[in-house]
Write an enzyme that holds these catalytic residues in place. Structure first.
Site, PDB file in Angstrom:
ATOM      1  N   ALA A   1       0.845  -1.185   0.000  1.00  0.00           N
ATOM      2  CA  ALA A   1       0.000   0.000   0.000  1.00  0.00           C
ATOM      3  C   ALA A   1       0.885   1.241   0.000  1.00  0.00           C
ATOM      4  O   ALA A   1       2.085   1.169   0.281  1.00  0.00           O
ATOM      5  CB  ALA A   1      -0.910  -0.009   1.219  1.00  0.00           C
TER       6      ALA A   1
ATOM      7  N   GLN B   1       1.452   3.655   1.924  1.00  0.00           N
ATOM      8  CA  GLN B   1       2.219   3.894   3.143  1.00  0.00           C
ATOM      9  C   GLN B   1       2.731   2.578   3.736  1.00  0.00           C
ATOM     10  O   GLN B   1       2.716   2.374   4.952  1.00  0.00           O
ATOM     11  CB  GLN B   1       1.380   4.657   4.158  1.00  0.00           C
ATOM     12  CG  GLN B   1       1.277   6.144   3.894  1.00  0.00           C
ATOM     13  CD  GLN B   1       2.609   6.862   4.099  1.00  0.00           C
ATOM     14  OE1 GLN B   1       3.462   6.425   4.867  1.00  0.00           O
ATOM     15  NE2 GLN B   1       2.793   7.978   3.406  1.00  0.00           N
ATOM     16  N   SER B   2       3.224   1.718   2.888  1.00  0.00           N
ATOM     17  CA  SER B   2       3.643   0.381   3.306  1.00  0.00           C
ATOM     18  C   SER B   2       4.910   0.386   4.164  1.00  0.00           C
ATOM     19  O   SER B   2       5.951   0.896   3.760  1.00  0.00           O
ATOM     20  CB  SER B   2       3.888  -0.478   2.059  1.00  0.00           C
ATOM     21  OG  SER B   2       4.535  -1.681   2.380  1.00  0.00           O
ATOM     22  N   ASN B   3       4.815  -0.232   5.333  1.00  0.00           N
ATOM     23  CA  ASN B   3       6.000  -0.465   6.167  1.00  0.00           C
ATOM     24  C   ASN B   3       6.935  -1.471   5.499  1.00  0.00           C
ATOM     25  O   ASN B   3       8.159  -1.356   5.591  1.00  0.00           O
ATOM     26  CB  ASN B   3       5.584  -1.003   7.540  1.00  0.00           C
ATOM     27  CG  ASN B   3       4.799  -0.012   8.348  1.00  0.00           C
ATOM     28  OD1 ASN B   3       5.135   1.157   8.425  1.00  0.00           O
ATOM     29  ND2 ASN B   3       3.720  -0.481   8.970  1.00  0.00           N
TER      30      ASN B   3
END
Length: 333
Positions: A73, A75-77
């Site tokens: 996504a 804002q993927s970690n």
């Protein structure tokens, strides 16, 4: 479980701390709450994906890859940690980012994890929600290979049987820490999304007969869908490590009552939980994964779900970089 027979690179600061949260425990008035600090894995501000990437990146290098292709996504970690790992190991990184959140704020589009993705020099491609990412990653990998590179695809969250080895190892690490301090863990709780963390943990716990119930608190899918996804990956992982049949369907439990309106959409309970832990314990949790799981833990303690338990461990999956992307949506009064 002899994990040293699988290729692995060193990326994480291990073991991560296991800390008691006395002020939260007193506030809730229930079991003693402990936190397994996988926000402290070190790479690119830390998080759970680093453990997985130790195995996933090693497999990529062993295959001869010079470029990693992965997805997440916006804002993927996972993407943030993969981009950093690629830098550390001298690999290229092709990133496919999915726009899952409607009407994103300016902070969401420019800050948090995506800012760090750019800082680490990842080549970023953006896609609409619902894209067939298996096909899209194959196309990107073909582009890399056609240009003379050698691509390796790592799935979202590094959630396959290779990445899940990181959390088989975490289960071993946690039980060893508990044994060293004489701590009896009655329940282990963590966020569950792409499935690799919960699948690895349940495989490790069952494989060593730890007798510690594991609860995943979901951040996206309905419970039946999430549980089936975790169970299937846990079975694959158990087979991979030579422990077929170690995990039964009843060992996989996911409570998905705290998702709210959807993945990546803040909830009031998440906001309250993030503020509570910041102000009681000086700990940072993220709005998408650990914050929603924490909200679930707090609510379930209040409802008596863990009555009779003395010690609960919450596995902190990290992700605090995303707080900056959600700054305008957090109620900081």
């Amino acid at each position: 479980m002899h994990l040293s027979r699988f290729p692995r690179v060193s990326l994480a600061h291990l073991p991560t701390p296991l800390e008691h949260l006395p002020r939260l425990s007193g506030h809730l008035g229930g079991p003693q709450i402990w936190v397994k600090r996988d926000d402290c894995t070190g790479l690119a501000s830390g998080g759970n994906k680093t453990r997985k990437l130790e195995f996933s990146m090693a497999a990529a290098i062993e295959s001869g890859a010079d470029t990693i292709v992965t997805v997440g996504a916006y804002q993927s970690n996972h993407v943030r940690q993969t981009a950093a790992a690629a830098c550390k190991l001298g690999l290229g990184c092709e990133v496919l980012l999915e726009h899952r959140v409607d009407k994103p704020t300016e902070d969401y589009l420019k800050s948090g994890n995506v800012l760090l993705d750019h800082l680490f020099g990842a080549n970023i491609r953006e896609y609409p929600a619902g894209t067939d990412f298996d096909a899209a990653m194959e196309e990107v990998a073909a582009d890399v290979n056609g240009g003379g590179g050698r691509a390796c695809i790592i799935p979202g969250g590094a959630s396959n049987r290779i990445g899940a080895l990181g959390y088989v190892n975490c289960a071993l690490e946690l039980v060893n820490q508990a044994n060293e301090r004489g701590l009896i863990i009655d329940h282990l709780v963590t966020a569950t999304g792409s499935a690799g963390t919960q699948a690895g943990l349940v495989t490790g716990l069952k494989g060593m007969n730890a007798n510690i119930p594991l609860l995943g608190i979901g951040v996206s899918a309905p419970s039946d869908e999430q549980e089936q996804k975790v169970y299937e990956l846990a079975c694959e992982t158990a087979d991979y490590i030579g422990a077929p049949g170690a995990v039964e369907r009843g060992d996989v439990v996911a409570n998905c009552d705290y998702v709210g309106e959807g993945y990546g959409i803040p909830t009031d309970a998440m906001n309250d939980a993030v503020l509570l832990l910041a102000r009681l314990e000086g700990l940072l949790f993220d709005p998408v994964y650990s914050g929603k799981a924490l909200a679930g833990l707090i609510d379930l303690v209040g409802k008596g779900h863990f009555d009779g338990a003395k010690n609960i461990v919450f596995l902190h999956t990290g992700g605090s970089a995303a707080l900056f992307a959600y700054a305008s949506q957090l109620n900081l009064e």
